[in-house]
Design an enzyme around this catalytic site. Structure first.
Site, PDB file in Angstrom:
ATOM      1  N   ARG A  35       0.820  -1.218   0.000  1.00 45.47           N
ATOM      2  CA  ARG A  35       0.000   0.000   0.000  1.00 45.47           C
ATOM      3  C   ARG A  35       0.852   1.266   0.000  1.00 45.47           C
ATOM      4  O   ARG A  35       0.448   2.294   0.549  1.00 45.47           O
ATOM      5  CB  ARG A  35      -0.970   0.018   1.182  1.00 45.47           C
ATOM      6  CG  ARG A  35      -2.042  -1.057   1.123  1.00 45.47           C
ATOM      7  CD  ARG A  35      -3.103  -0.843   2.188  1.00 45.47           C
ATOM      8  NE  ARG A  35      -3.969  -2.005   2.297  1.00 45.47           N
ATOM      9  CZ  ARG A  35      -4.523  -2.437   3.423  1.00 45.47           C
ATOM     10  NH1 ARG A  35      -4.298  -1.797   4.556  1.00 45.47           N
ATOM     11  NH2 ARG A  35      -5.297  -3.503   3.438  1.00 45.47           N
ATOM     12  N   ARG A  51      -3.464   6.276   0.186  1.00 41.89           N
ATOM     13  CA  ARG A  51      -4.000   7.425   0.920  1.00 41.89           C
ATOM     14  C   ARG A  51      -2.988   8.150   1.796  1.00 41.89           C
ATOM     15  O   ARG A  51      -3.259   9.254   2.257  1.00 41.89           O
ATOM     16  CB  ARG A  51      -5.188   6.975   1.770  1.00 41.89           C
ATOM     17  CG  ARG A  51      -6.422   6.622   0.947  1.00 41.89           C
ATOM     18  CD  ARG A  51      -7.522   6.051   1.823  1.00 41.89           C
ATOM     19  NE  ARG A  51      -7.181   4.718   2.292  1.00 41.89           N
ATOM     20  CZ  ARG A  51      -7.910   4.029   3.166  1.00 41.89           C
ATOM     21  NH1 ARG A  51      -9.000   4.562   3.674  1.00 41.89           N
ATOM     22  NH2 ARG A  51      -7.542   2.812   3.535  1.00 41.89           N
ATOM     23  N   ARG A  88      -6.918  11.258  -7.107  1.00 43.20           N
ATOM     24  CA  ARG A  88      -8.076  10.370  -7.011  1.00 43.20           C
ATOM     25  C   ARG A  88      -9.367  11.113  -6.664  1.00 43.20           C
ATOM     26  O   ARG A  88     -10.448  10.504  -6.626  1.00 43.20           O
ATOM     27  CB  ARG A  88      -7.837   9.318  -5.925  1.00 43.20           C
ATOM     28  CG  ARG A  88      -7.127   8.039  -6.332  1.00 43.20           C
ATOM     29  CD  ARG A  88      -8.016   7.040  -7.036  1.00 43.20           C
ATOM     30  NE  ARG A  88      -9.351   6.936  -6.514  1.00 43.20           N
ATOM     31  CZ  ARG A  88      -9.713   6.234  -5.428  1.00 43.20           C
ATOM     32  NH1 ARG A  88      -8.811   5.547  -4.761  1.00 43.20           N
ATOM     33  NH2 ARG A  88     -10.957   6.205  -5.035  1.00 43.20           N
ATOM     34  N   ASP A 132      -6.623  -3.547  -7.254  1.00 40.72           N
ATOM     35  CA  ASP A 132      -7.344  -4.082  -6.101  1.00 40.72           C
ATOM     36  C   ASP A 132      -7.590  -5.558  -6.365  1.00 40.72           C
ATOM     37  O   ASP A 132      -7.738  -5.976  -7.527  1.00 40.72           O
ATOM     38  CB  ASP A 132      -8.674  -3.351  -5.889  1.00 40.72           C
ATOM     39  CG  ASP A 132      -9.319  -3.731  -4.556  1.00 40.72           C
ATOM     40  OD1 ASP A 132      -9.056  -3.031  -3.560  1.00 40.72           O
ATOM     41  OD2 ASP A 132     -10.057  -4.729  -4.501  1.00 40.72           O
ATOM     42  N   TYR A 181     -14.904 -12.913   0.106  1.00 35.34           N
ATOM     43  CA  TYR A 181     -15.735 -11.768  -0.274  1.00 35.34           C
ATOM     44  C   TYR A 181     -17.002 -12.235  -0.993  1.00 35.34           C
ATOM     45  O   TYR A 181     -18.100 -11.724  -0.740  1.00 35.34           O
ATOM     46  CB  TYR A 181     -14.952 -10.818  -1.186  1.00 35.34           C
ATOM     47  CG  TYR A 181     -13.950  -9.959  -0.458  1.00 35.34           C
ATOM     48  CD1 TYR A 181     -14.351  -9.050   0.509  1.00 35.34           C
ATOM     49  CD2 TYR A 181     -12.586 -10.048  -0.753  1.00 35.34           C
ATOM     50  CE1 TYR A 181     -13.427  -8.269   1.179  1.00 35.34           C
ATOM     51  CE2 TYR A 181     -11.664  -9.266  -0.090  1.00 35.34           C
ATOM     52  CZ  TYR A 181     -12.088  -8.381   0.879  1.00 35.34           C
ATOM     53  OH  TYR A 181     -11.170  -7.607   1.551  1.00 35.34           O
TER      54      TYR A 181
END
Length: 355
Positions: free
Chosen positions: A36, A40, A49, A85, A160
């Site tokens: 990552r 962010r 973004r 992702d 998921y």
């Protein structure tokens, strides 16, 4: 088309420290990158973004290229990891899902039966053509810095799909596993095919290494992992072996599974922050490189604490190599936390390179 021809697009990066450490050679310095690292924690990422959905971003080659490059430019890390992702190949195949801010992937029609498995669409390589285009843009821009491609492992993707989204206890997933093994293995077989197609697409486009994320495998016992998960992850890693690039395998909370995850066939085993590297090598066994494993939360503790813990991990990595690990790649024990000071990451790269 032969496998040898299939993967000829790749650059030759003989001296790249990450590739050397991953393949049992001596790197010019200890390689470091961060899971990552593109995200962010970077103000330039938040800016670019702004107003663009996560999945929309992942299918925009120019945007993927720019976001992937941002931490390489800022931090001087030894590898870029493709901005994407783990649910991208599921979305590309036509599964109705979205990434909901603050929640994560949400699946419209969860998979609960063999009929649901049979109805799942299969991924075709051209459906992730945008990802391949992004890889092409990146390899042209990265110079001597390797590019790591990645995919979600079948178990994590299954969790998921069965739960319908993120889950703390994975109760529906485990219930399906234990009550209907036939449906479970059929589901993981389909997802292994999807993961193989996604990774091969990235490899044909020129990535220099791949990482298989089994983010939620730590919810399982070792016996569950070996019976219900290992055969499918093993098949994924075996199917991409002929590309001749390092294969990294990582999960969170998987200290008790390190031996089994090593058996899946990766060249590098990622270790989260809970298990020291010199203990991890005992569990994984000799002949594989280790990756890790600074606790991401330590980056909030100040420079002195970061340096102390980094020196500890490097010493443990050295002992792991002395005990039979084929190399050590410095990383965090999981992904960069969103509120991490980017300056702390840059300083950490400089520190690792200096030791």
């Amino acid at each position: 088309m032969t496998e040898r021809t299939e993967y000829t697009a790749r650059r030759v990066l003989t001296d790249a420290p990450l590739l050397a450490a991953a393949t049992g050679r001596t790197p010019a310095h200890r390689p470091v990158w961060f899971m990552r690292q593109a995200g962010r924690s970077l103000p330039e990422y938040r800016e670019i973004r702004s107003g663009i959905g996560m999945l929309e971003s992942c299918f925009d080659p120019a945007l993927v290229c720019e976001i992937t490059m941002q931490p390489v430019r800022r931090h001087g890390v030894d590898a870029a990891i493709l901005f994407s992702d783990i649910v991208v190949p599921l979305k590309a195949a036509g599964i109705d899902l979205d990434i909901v801010p603050g929640t994560g992937p949400v699946v419209a029609n969860p998979v609960r039966s063999i009929a649901d498995v049979s109805a799942l669409p299969r991924l075709e390589a051209d459906e992730v053509g945008a990802v391949a285009q992004a890889v092409g843009l990146l390899t042209a821009e990265l110079g001597d810095t390797p590019l790591i491609g990645f995919a979600g492992a079948p178990f994590t993707l299954a969790s998921y799909l069965v739960e319908g989204g993120p889950s703390r206890n994975h109760e529906r997933t485990k219930a399906l596993m234990h009550s209907d093994a036939k449906t479970w293995h059929a589901l993981l077989g389909v997802l292994a095919d999807t993961t193989i197609t996604f990774l091969k697409t990235q490899l044909r486009a020129g990535v220099d290494a791949v990482q298989l994320f089994d983010s939620w495998a730590g919810a399982l016992t070792a016996a569950e992992y070996r019976e219900f998960v290992l055969p499918h992850s093993e098949r994924v890693l075996a199917e991409v072996e002929s590309a001749g690039v390092p294969r990294i395998h990582f999960g969170v909370g998987t200290g008790e599974l390190l031996g089994a995850m090593g058996d899946a066939g990766a060249d590098v085993v990622g270790v989260d922050w809970r298990v020291p590297l010199d203990e991890a090598v005992r569990r994984v066994g000799p002949g594989k490189a280790l990756q890790g494993n600074l606790d991401p939360a330590v980056l909030f503790a100040g420079r002195e604490a970061v340096e102390k813990q980094t020196r500890r991990i490097i010493a443990e990595g050295d002992r792991a190599v002395a005990a039979g690990a084929s190399g050590h790649i410095f990383n965090l024990g999981h992904g960069v936390l969103p509120d991490t000071d980017p300056g702390a990451l840059t300083a950490l790269v400089e520190l690792v390179h200096s030791l």
